[in-house]
Design a protein around this motif. Sequence first.
Motif, PDB file in Angstrom:
ATOM      1  N   PRO A  17       0.824  -1.361   0.011  1.00 18.66           N
ATOM      2  CA  PRO A  17      -0.049  -0.101   0.184  1.00 18.66           C
ATOM      3  C   PRO A  17       0.743   1.187  -0.049  1.00 18.66           C
ATOM      4  O   PRO A  17       1.976   1.168   0.438  1.00 18.66           O
ATOM      5  N   CYS A  18       0.207   2.533  -0.385  1.00 16.34           N
ATOM      6  CA  CYS A  18       0.820   3.649  -0.254  1.00 16.34           C
ATOM      7  C   CYS A  18       1.176   3.749   1.091  1.00 16.34           C
ATOM      8  O   CYS A  18       2.282   4.107   1.324  1.00 16.34           O
ATOM      9  N   SER A  19       0.322   3.752   2.109  1.00 24.02           N
ATOM     10  CA  SER A  19       0.505   3.797   3.350  1.00 24.02           C
ATOM     11  C   SER A  19       0.084   2.566   4.247  1.00 24.02           C
ATOM     12  O   SER A  19      -1.008   2.022   3.969  1.00 24.02           O
ATOM     13  N   PHE A  40       7.807  -6.065   0.029  1.00 15.19           N
ATOM     14  CA  PHE A  40       6.610  -5.369   0.431  1.00 15.19           C
ATOM     15  C   PHE A  40       6.827  -3.951   0.994  1.00 15.19           C
ATOM     16  O   PHE A  40       7.676  -3.797   1.603  1.00 15.19           O
ATOM     17  N   ARG A  41       6.186  -3.136   0.068  1.00 10.04           N
ATOM     18  CA  ARG A  41       6.329  -1.455   0.524  1.00 10.04           C
ATOM     19  C   ARG A  41       5.006  -1.127   1.531  1.00 10.04           C
ATOM     20  O   ARG A  41       3.977  -1.733   1.235  1.00 10.04           O
ATOM     21  N   ALA A  42       5.343  -0.155   2.035  1.00 11.44           N
ATOM     22  CA  ALA A  42       4.329   0.479   2.905  1.00 11.44           C
ATOM     23  C   ALA A  42       5.010   1.963   3.472  1.00 11.44           C
ATOM     24  O   ALA A  42       6.104   1.767   4.084  1.00 11.44           O
ATOM     25  N   TRP A  45       5.670   7.227   7.191  1.00  5.56           N
ATOM     26  CA  TRP A  45       5.731   8.720   7.268  1.00  5.56           C
ATOM     27  C   TRP A  45       5.423   9.048   6.068  1.00  5.56           C
ATOM     28  O   TRP A  45       6.191   8.817   5.056  1.00  5.56           O
ATOM     29  N   LYS A  46       4.332   9.974   5.765  1.00  4.00           N
ATOM     30  CA  LYS A  46       3.891  10.333   4.332  1.00  4.00           C
ATOM     31  C   LYS A  46       3.851  11.585   3.914  1.00  4.00           C
ATOM     32  O   LYS A  46       3.348  12.567   4.742  1.00  4.00           O
ATOM     33  N   PRO A  47       4.999  12.113   3.192  1.00  3.36           N
ATOM     34  CA  PRO A  47       4.970  13.480   2.956  1.00  3.36           C
ATOM     35  C   PRO A  47       3.700  13.982   1.882  1.00  3.36           C
ATOM     36  O   PRO A  47       3.648  13.414   0.823  1.00  3.36           O
ATOM     37  N   SER A 193       2.334   3.547 -10.541  1.00  2.94           N
ATOM     38  CA  SER A 193       1.551   4.334  -9.648  1.00  2.94           C
ATOM     39  C   SER A 193       1.403   5.943  -9.486  1.00  2.94           C
ATOM     40  O   SER A 193       0.437   6.357  -9.805  1.00  2.94           O
ATOM     41  N   HIS A 194       2.843   6.274  -9.144  1.00  2.00           N
ATOM     42  CA  HIS A 194       2.862   7.636  -8.964  1.00  2.00           C
ATOM     43  C   HIS A 194       2.955   8.463 -10.460  1.00  2.00           C
ATOM     44  O   HIS A 194       2.679   9.483 -10.562  1.00  2.00           O
ATOM     45  N   ILE A 195       3.499   7.843 -11.364  1.00  2.00           N
ATOM     46  CA  ILE A 195       3.531   8.399 -12.611  1.00  2.00           C
ATOM     47  C   ILE A 195       2.094   8.709 -13.209  1.00  2.00           C
ATOM     48  O   ILE A 195       1.589   9.594 -13.433  1.00  2.00           O
ATOM     49  N   ILE A 219       4.554  -1.025  -7.467  1.00  2.00           N
ATOM     50  CA  ILE A 219       3.329  -0.764  -7.925  1.00  2.00           C
ATOM     51  C   ILE A 219       2.418  -0.709  -6.566  1.00  2.00           C
ATOM     52  O   ILE A 219       2.751  -1.843  -5.859  1.00  2.00           O
ATOM     53  N   GLU A 220       1.741   0.269  -6.412  1.00  2.00           N
ATOM     54  CA  GLU A 220       0.713   0.376  -4.988  1.00  2.00           C
ATOM     55  C   GLU A 220      -0.333  -0.762  -5.040  1.00  2.00           C
ATOM     56  O   GLU A 220      -1.025  -0.739  -6.160  1.00  2.00           O
ATOM     57  N   SER A 221      -0.318  -1.294  -3.867  1.00  2.47           N
ATOM     58  CA  SER A 221      -1.592  -2.342  -3.975  1.00  2.47           C
ATOM     59  C   SER A 221      -1.919  -2.317  -2.602  1.00  2.47           C
ATOM     60  O   SER A 221      -1.419  -2.159  -1.796  1.00  2.47           O
ATOM     61  N   SER A 230      -4.667   7.231   1.252  1.00  6.84           N
ATOM     62  CA  SER A 230      -3.803   8.010   0.423  1.00  6.84           C
ATOM     63  C   SER A 230      -3.723   7.416  -0.833  1.00  6.84           C
ATOM     64  O   SER A 230      -3.914   6.114  -0.998  1.00  6.84           O
ATOM     65  N   ASP A 231      -3.764   8.287  -1.756  1.00  5.44           N
ATOM     66  CA  ASP A 231      -3.487   7.845  -3.028  1.00  5.44           C
ATOM     67  C   ASP A 231      -4.564   6.782  -3.822  1.00  5.44           C
ATOM     68  O   ASP A 231      -4.323   5.553  -4.307  1.00  5.44           O
ATOM     69  N   VAL A 232      -5.929   7.086  -3.395  1.00  3.04           N
ATOM     70  CA  VAL A 232      -7.014   6.269  -3.433  1.00  3.04           C
ATOM     71  C   VAL A 232      -7.188   5.721  -4.940  1.00  3.04           C
ATOM     72  O   VAL A 232      -7.764   4.605  -5.241  1.00  3.04           O
ATOM     73  N   ASN A 233      -6.628   6.566  -5.726  1.00  4.78           N
ATOM     74  CA  ASN A 233      -7.248   6.304  -7.311  1.00  4.78           C
ATOM     75  C   ASN A 233      -6.154   5.443  -8.011  1.00  4.78           C
ATOM     76  O   ASN A 233      -6.319   5.173  -9.162  1.00  4.78           O
ATOM     77  N   GLN A 234      -4.889   5.345  -7.418  1.00  4.42           N
ATOM     78  CA  GLN A 234      -3.910   4.606  -8.299  1.00  4.42           C
ATOM     79  C   GLN A 234      -3.402   3.267  -7.494  1.00  4.42           C
ATOM     80  O   GLN A 234      -2.614   2.855  -8.090  1.00  4.42           O
ATOM     81  N   GLN A 235      -4.305   2.735  -6.468  1.00  2.00           N
ATOM     82  CA  GLN A 235      -3.947   1.429  -5.884  1.00  2.00           C
ATOM     83  C   GLN A 235      -4.651   0.356  -6.688  1.00  2.00           C
ATOM     84  O   GLN A 235      -5.952   0.424  -6.847  1.00  2.00           O
TER      85      GLN A 235
HETATM   86 MN    MN Z   1       1.431   6.682  -2.716  1.00  2.04          MN
END
Ligand code: MN
Length: 352
Positions: A17-19, A40-42, A45-47, A193-195, A219-221, A230-235
């Motif tokens: 996930p993004c967060s 696995f990413r997460a 701390w979110k800027p 995802s962020h592109i 890729i955000e999942s 956060s980033d609700v449209n791209q996961q």
């Molecule tokens: Mn994100």
Amino acid sequence: MEIKKFINKKPYIISGPCSAESEEQLLNTAKSLKGKINVFRAGVWKPRTKPNSFEGVGKEALFWLQKVQNETGLKVITEVATAKHVELCLNAGIDMLWIGARTTVNPFYVQEISEALSGVNIPVFVKNPIHPDISLWIGALERLNNKGITKLSAIHRGFFTYESSAFRNEPKWELPIELKRKLPDLPIICDPSHISGNRKLIGDISQTAMDLDMNGLMIESHINPKKALSDVNQQLTPTELQNLLDSLIYRKRKSEDEKILSELKYLREKIDTIDEGIVSVLKNRKQFVEEIAQIKLKHNVTIFQLERWFQILNSRQRQATEIGLDPKMISDIYKLIHKYSILTQSKIMRKD
Ligand code: MN
Ligand code: PEP
């Protein structure tokens, strides 16, 4: 720069996930991604661009990432933006770190992070800065490398643009290509995802990244993307991620087939001849530009002529459209030609 290879698989897939939002969300997502991904990413701390958006749960989430490690065996990665973040992550045994686009722009922070990491050679991924400044991107990698961090990778996450665009961040593929030319040993991971900022475009961008021979994808999942904080449209859901990965075509770097090789060689020679023609045509064009500059100088006329510039741009674009070329490509090329034509003229007009 001394770069040590640590990515041994292609495509190398980082997802999550993004967060990090809750222990449950993190563990459920990780369990569904197990077997599909390498890391696995997460974000802990979110800027965020604006205050009052969800800024991550902070260090508490590091315990959840430890649980992910223990319960799934997956390696975990998170974003660090300060020396304090690095210290907390190292104490928590986080496997890898990434530096976000908003941090890469700031040499003070990158230096601080590098110093906090010195002597600990864990993999560090550096996202491109928000604006297309390749020196700043390389500078951040060098700061880390100077402190003994050799397991380095770049992440291409696109660039902010004022112009209207289908993307959240313009890919500007020429930048990661230029980075590869400058640092051939450095792996580059694409972050579609962020592109894109839009889950519908992730597949196309991922395919382009693979066709450009990039090393992997971030890729955000999310287990429930519509509920993401956060980033609700791209996961993507883990299943959507799997479908996307299955749909990608992984092409080989080179063909061994003699017939294909000689066919390519023949066509490349044709292109070489045409390119020689283009360069010498540009030389001819420059001679006329120089003559024009002499006249402008003699009669005290400005270099830049707005009407003439519009006329050049419009007529060349029209011609392109008529013969089936992309007018945007022609306009981009002419903007460059015009820029250098002005430079040529101003050199002549200053000298005399
Ligand atoms: Mn994100
Ligand atoms: C992220 O990966 O969630 C993130 C904040 O990325 P970026 O730094 O590319 O905006």
